[in-house]
Enzyme design. Structure first.
Site, PDB file in Angstrom:
ATOM      1  N   ASP A 112      -5.983   3.411  10.891  1.00 22.23           N
ATOM      2  CA  ASP A 112      -6.543   2.522   9.876  1.00 22.23           C
ATOM      3  C   ASP A 112      -5.886   2.879   8.542  1.00 22.23           C
ATOM      4  O   ASP A 112      -6.061   3.984   8.039  1.00 22.23           O
ATOM      5  CB  ASP A 112      -8.065   2.708   9.799  1.00 22.23           C
ATOM      6  CG  ASP A 112      -8.691   1.784   8.773  1.00 22.23           C
ATOM      7  OD1 ASP A 112      -8.406   0.572   8.808  1.00 22.23           O
ATOM      8  OD2 ASP A 112      -9.452   2.279   7.915  1.00 22.23           O
TER       9      ASP A 112
ATOM     10  N   GLU B 166      -3.306  -2.238  12.431  1.00 22.42           N
ATOM     11  CA  GLU B 166      -3.767  -3.576  12.099  1.00 22.42           C
ATOM     12  C   GLU B 166      -2.655  -4.336  11.404  1.00 22.42           C
ATOM     13  O   GLU B 166      -1.859  -3.759  10.655  1.00 22.42           O
ATOM     14  CB  GLU B 166      -4.968  -3.498  11.150  1.00 22.42           C
ATOM     15  CG  GLU B 166      -6.299  -3.582  11.827  1.00 22.42           C
ATOM     16  CD  GLU B 166      -7.425  -3.569  10.802  1.00 22.42           C
ATOM     17  OE1 GLU B 166      -8.315  -4.419  10.915  1.00 22.42           O
ATOM     18  OE2 GLU B 166      -7.417  -2.712   9.904  1.00 22.42           O
TER      19      GLU B 166
ATOM     20  N   ASP C  27     -14.014   4.759   7.952  1.00 20.83           N
ATOM     21  CA  ASP C  27     -12.605   4.608   8.319  1.00 20.83           C
ATOM     22  C   ASP C  27     -12.305   5.132   9.721  1.00 20.83           C
ATOM     23  O   ASP C  27     -11.510   4.553  10.454  1.00 20.83           O
ATOM     24  CB  ASP C  27     -11.719   5.316   7.287  1.00 20.83           C
ATOM     25  CG  ASP C  27     -11.873   4.700   5.902  1.00 20.83           C
ATOM     26  OD1 ASP C  27     -12.061   3.478   5.829  1.00 20.83           O
ATOM     27  OD2 ASP C  27     -11.821   5.448   4.909  1.00 20.83           O
TER      28      ASP C  27
END
Ligand code: ZN
Length: 342
Positions: free
Chosen positions: A129, A213, A295
């Protein structure tokens, strides 16, 4: 031709090859522009980074000495590739460049003729992340802090910028001040590149599957409060490095859809929160009572989503060596997939 027009005699002083290469680069720029990937090409300043690309016909490489077309003497350089003997290589392209701070580089492309060796399997997958307060948070719980090179050195940049602005245009003092400013920018850029390379190399070395991502970096930079921090972090470059390093090492990189609610989903039971404000760093799942670090939970969800994608991909094929190699080649382009909201 530009060469023949008046005032452009200086174009005869250099080999025609870098000139043709410059036109080729311009062509690429226009192709990228019309494909919607890039902005309209800009004219390049004489004071910025200068680069001349020499293809095989425009240079000679003899026993580790470099002769460029239309230059009589070999180029003097310091060799910075300790594991390779300059006397035995056969370069295909040489790019000579000059940074705005006045340093010159010759970059050499060689064809090794062999495929890079895939790294040994580690049996470890990871979800990543990317963030602003921490550069990256891993699904293992590890947090890689953001070095914030620009922020730390921005004061220096501003000071050098101010000093230069006070000097008279065209003066020697201004040129000196500009060189100092360029040097400060180079230091920031080098420090950032070093950090990104170390981090991406470590991730690729230690993991078989890396899931990130798909971030809308351009869209986020339009948010002025975050622009400096995000440009400083260098996520776009980080992803580019992960893409080519995973392909080279025979690893897998999965890029999941940016709309997947990785922060709001409980990684233990799948419960989906209606809202989660950016300032909430920890939360407790109302479904199963698990206490989450925002996170780390997101990174775990990113990993789970990436595993789901790679499971329905080509990974089920047997691990024969020829099959393995073709699978690796396909993965040079990262997989994209939309994950249905649970
Ligand atoms: Zn839960």
């Amino acid at each position: 031709m530009a060469r023949r027009s008046r005032g452009h005699d200086f174009l005869y002083e250099v080999s025609s090859v870098p000139l043709q290469q410059a036109l080729r680069h311009q062509h690429t720029a226009f192709v990228n522009f019309f494909a919607g990937r890039a902005r309209y090409p800009r004219f390049k300043s004489r004071h910025g980074r200068q680069c001349a690309t020499y293809t095989r016909s425009a240079f000679r490489w003899r026993d580790g000495r470099l002769f460029l077309a239309k230059m009589d003497d070999p180029i003097a350089f310091v060799w910075s590739w300790p594991e390779i003997d300059p006397a035995v290589i056969n370069p295909t392209t040489v790019a000579v460049s000059r940074d705005p701070d006045g340093r010159w580089y010759a970059s050499i492309a060689i064809d090794t003729g062999t495929e890079p060796e895939p790294l040994p399997v580690t049996g470890v997958d990871v979800g990543v992340d990317l963030g602003v307060s921490d550069f990256a948070v891993l699904s293992t719980g590890e947090k890689i802090p953001n070095p914030r090179h620009l922020e730390r050195k921005a004061r220096n940049l501003a000071r050098y910028q101010r000093r230069m602005a006070r000097k008279q245009r065209g003066s020697n003092n201004r040129a000196r001040a500009r060189a100092k400013l360029a040097r400060a920018h180079t230091k920031v850029r080098d420090a950032r590149a070093d950090f990104l390379h170390r981090t991406s190399t470590r991730l690729v070395r230690d993991h078989d599957l890396i899931v990130i991502e798909d971030l809308n970096v351009k869209g986020m930079i339009r948010n002025r409060c975050l622009a400096r921090a995000i440009s400083d972090a260098g996520w776009g470059e980080f992803r580019r490095q992960l893409e080519y390093k995973t392909a080279r090492a025979g690893r897998r990189l999965v890029v999941i859809d940016r709309w997947y609610p990785s922060s709001k989903t409980c990684s233990a039971c799948g419960h989906l929160l209606a809202t989660l404000s950016l300032s909430t760093r920890h939360w407790t799942c109302p479904g199963c009572g698990t206490r989450h670090d925002r996170d780390v939970n997101a990174a775990k969800n990113i990993l789970a989503a990436g595993r789901a994608v790679s499971a329905c991909g080509a990974d089920v094929s047997p691990q024969g060596s020829s099959l393995r190699r073709s699978a690796v080649k396909q993965e040079a382009q990262p997989a994209r997939a939309g994950i249905p909201v649970p």
